[in-house]
Design a protein around this motif. Structure first.
Motif, mmCIF file in Angstrom:
data_model
loop_
_atom_site.group_PDB
_atom_site.id
_atom_site.type_symbol
_atom_site.label_atom_id
_atom_site.label_comp_id
_atom_site.label_asym_id
_atom_site.label_seq_id
_atom_site.Cartn_x
_atom_site.Cartn_y
_atom_site.Cartn_z
ATOM 1 N N LEU A 126 -53.887 33.340 36.235
ATOM 2 C CA LEU A 126 -54.985 33.302 37.253
ATOM 3 C C LEU A 126 -55.537 31.786 37.662
ATOM 4 C CD1 LEU A 126 -56.559 34.752 39.155
ATOM 5 C CD2 LEU A 126 -58.290 35.321 37.624
ATOM 6 N N ALA A 127 -55.707 31.059 36.453
ATOM 7 C CA ALA A 127 -56.144 29.667 36.641
ATOM 8 C C ALA A 127 -55.063 28.878 37.334
ATOM 9 C CB ALA A 127 -56.364 28.947 35.085
ATOM 10 N N ASP A 128 -53.528 29.202 36.865
ATOM 11 C CA ASP A 128 -52.656 28.458 37.709
ATOM 12 C C ASP A 128 -52.521 28.704 38.864
ATOM 13 O OD1 ASP A 128 -50.230 26.645 37.207
ATOM 14 O OD2 ASP A 128 -49.073 28.539 37.375
ATOM 15 N N ARG A 129 -52.741 30.001 39.525
ATOM 16 C CA ARG A 129 -52.575 30.395 40.813
ATOM 17 C C ARG A 129 -54.009 29.624 41.484
ATOM 18 N NH1 ARG A 129 -49.215 32.499 38.630
ATOM 19 N NH2 ARG A 129 -48.247 30.634 39.072
ATOM 20 N N LEU A 130 -55.026 29.554 41.052
ATOM 21 C CA LEU A 130 -56.077 28.843 41.510
ATOM 22 C C LEU A 130 -55.677 27.359 41.682
ATOM 23 C CD1 LEU A 130 -59.306 30.302 39.845
ATOM 24 C CD2 LEU A 130 -58.633 30.610 42.125
ATOM 25 N N LEU A 131 -55.082 26.689 40.927
ATOM 26 C CA LEU A 131 -54.614 25.322 40.967
ATOM 27 C C LEU A 131 -53.712 25.354 41.814
ATOM 28 C CD1 LEU A 131 -54.505 24.135 37.012
ATOM 29 C CD2 LEU A 131 -56.466 23.820 38.854
ATOM 30 N N GLU A 132 -52.862 26.114 42.216
ATOM 31 C CA GLU A 132 -51.932 26.178 42.993
ATOM 32 C C GLU A 132 -52.407 26.063 44.606
ATOM 33 O OE1 GLU A 132 -49.071 28.901 42.308
ATOM 34 O OE2 GLU A 132 -47.697 27.893 41.006
ATOM 35 N N ALA A 133 -53.692 26.943 44.485
ATOM 36 C CA ALA A 133 -54.448 27.213 46.125
ATOM 37 C C ALA A 133 -54.812 25.736 46.398
ATOM 38 C CB ALA A 133 -55.323 28.193 45.811
ATOM 39 N N ALA A 134 -55.009 24.723 45.661
ATOM 40 C CA ALA A 134 -55.693 23.573 45.972
ATOM 41 C C ALA A 134 -54.818 22.681 46.408
ATOM 42 C CB ALA A 134 -56.647 22.882 44.772
ATOM 43 N N PRO A 135 -54.904 21.934 47.668
ATOM 44 C CA PRO A 135 -54.321 21.335 48.454
ATOM 45 C C PRO A 135 -53.979 19.802 47.689
ATOM 46 C CG PRO A 135 -56.411 21.146 49.624
ATOM 47 C CD PRO A 135 -56.492 22.204 48.341
#
Length: 195
Positions: A126-135
């Motif tokens: 989940l943390a990795d997906r949040l980091l991927e969402a940041a531009p």
């Protein structure tokens, strides 16, 4: 790198320098169906929120523009300015949510082995997906990229220039003073095995 030209030779040299063996542990018990289903349901529940977060960066200026252009006497300049500002605020919020989410979900991740489909795996995912969402493409090649990585727990030295990298566990990254890392570098420092 100059003495060991192939990737395999480099990996063996690094492994022998640290006294690590390249033997793979063959003993493994597959995760239970309950563990896989539980993690899968939690991932499925998180996906709509992750999609909404990605969409918010683009929907915020769209709705802001339409909010300020609803009447015939509305100012087009005001609508455009408000849209640009809402885009900037949404972008900054994505970075802030990614940093806060990483620290709240995972904290400082340590090197080790964690059970697949377990709670640590889910929190990391989940943390990795949040980091991927940041531009982060907006930060590529700038001094802000090192700041971004430091905010995520990476140990970045002084006078470091980073183009852009793919990184799965920022806490496990250490870059010394004066280093330079090019664009589109893949530092996959976390892996899933026996899945």
């Amino acid at each position: 790198i100059y003495q060991h030209r192939s990737v395999d030779a480099i990996a063996q040299a690094i492994g022998s320098a640290y006294g690590q063996s390249s033997a793979v542990v063959q003993e493994w018990t597959p995760p239970s169906a309950w563990r896989r289903w539980r993690c899968g349901v939690a991932q499925a529940a998180a996906v709509p929120w992750l999609v909404a977060m990605r969409m918010a960066q683009w929907l915020a200026p769209f709705f802001t523009y339409h909010f300020f252009t609803g009447e015939p006497d509305d100012s087009l300049a005001l609508a455009i300015t408000a849209s640009v500002l809402s885009y900037l605020v949404a972008t900054l919020l994505e970075f802030a949510l990614a940093i806060a989410g990483k620290w709240l979900l995972v904290g400082r991740l340590r090197a080790g082995q964690y059970p697949l489909w377990g709670i640590t795996y889910y929190r990391w995912w989940l943390a990795d997906r949040l980091l991927e969402a940041a531009p982060t493409y907006l930060l590529s090649g700038s001094s802000l990229y090192a700041w971004w990585l430091r905010a995520l727990g990476a140990r970045i030295g002084r006078d470091v220039v980073i183009g852009s990298i793919t990184l799965r566990a920022p806490d496990l990254l250490q870059v010394g003073d004066g280093c330079s890392i090019g664009n589109a570098v893949n530092l996959e420092n976390a892996r899933v095995e026996h899945g």
